[in-house]
Design a protein around this motif. Structure first.
Motif, PDB file in Angstrom:
ATOM      1  N   THR A   2      28.690 -32.307  -4.764  1.00 28.16           N
ATOM      2  CA  THR A   2      28.859 -33.437  -3.869  1.00 28.16           C
ATOM      3  C   THR A   2      27.527 -34.146  -3.660  1.00 28.16           C
ATOM      4  N   ASP A  52      28.162 -22.976  -2.489  1.00 23.73           N
ATOM      5  CA  ASP A  52      28.733 -24.225  -3.011  1.00 23.73           C
ATOM      6  C   ASP A  52      29.452 -23.983  -4.340  1.00 23.73           C
ATOM      7  N   ALA A  56      33.366 -24.385  -5.057  1.00 22.42           N
ATOM      8  CA  ALA A  56      33.796 -25.336  -6.088  1.00 22.42           C
ATOM      9  C   ALA A  56      34.657 -24.680  -7.165  1.00 22.42           C
TER      10      ALA A  56
END
Length: 119
Positions: A2, A52, A56
Motif C-alpha cells: 500500500t 504486512d 497481504a
C-alpha cells in the motif's frame, strides 16, 4: 504494498540512514548508542514488513523459506506481532459504542501505535 506502507518504509529507511552517520563518530559511546538504536529500529521495521506481508497473503511457510526456517519457526517468531495502522484504530473507535472499558483500552493501543510509528 500500500501507499501508506511504502511511505512508512521510506520514512523508516530515512531514519536508519540518519543513524548510520553516528557510526562514524569519534566517540565510542556515540557509536554504541547508534548501533543500539539501529538494531532496535531494524527489528521494528522487520516486524512491520513481516506483518504486512502476512496480511497481504504471504504464508508462514513462504516467510520461513526466506528466513531459512520452518513455517512453525517463522510463525513462532512473528505471529505475535500485530502491526495495525493507527488510522484503523481511529475508524474502529468512531464505530464503537461508548463502552467504559473497551474504548479507553483501544485508545491506549492507538496511542501506543502512534508513538511507535513516530519513533
Amino acid at each position: 504494498m500500500t501507499t501508506t506502507a511504502a511511505s512508512d518504509y521510506h520514512s523508516s529507511a530515512e531514519a536508519l540512514m540518519c543513524e548510520t552517520t553516528q557510526l562514524a563518530s569519534a566517540d565510542p559511546q556515540d557509536r554504541v548508542a547508534a548501533i543500539r538504536r539501529l538494531a532496535e529500529a531494524i527489528g521494528i521495521l522487520e516486524e512491520q514488513v513481516i506483518a504486512d506481508a502476512h496480511h497481504a497473503g504471504m504464508s508462514w511457510a513462504q516467510i520461513g523459506q526466506v528466513y531459512g526456517v520452518s513455517r512453525q519457526a517463522a510463525h513462532r517468531r512473528f505471529s505475535n506481532v500485530a502491526y495495525v495502522n493507527p488510522q484503523d484504530f481511529d475508524r474502529l473507535l468512531d464505530h464503537l459504542d461508548e463502552s467504559p472499558e473497551v474504548v479507553p483500552a483501544l485508545q491506549r493501543a492507538a496511542d501506543r501505535a502512534n508513538r511507535r510509528r513516530n519513533d
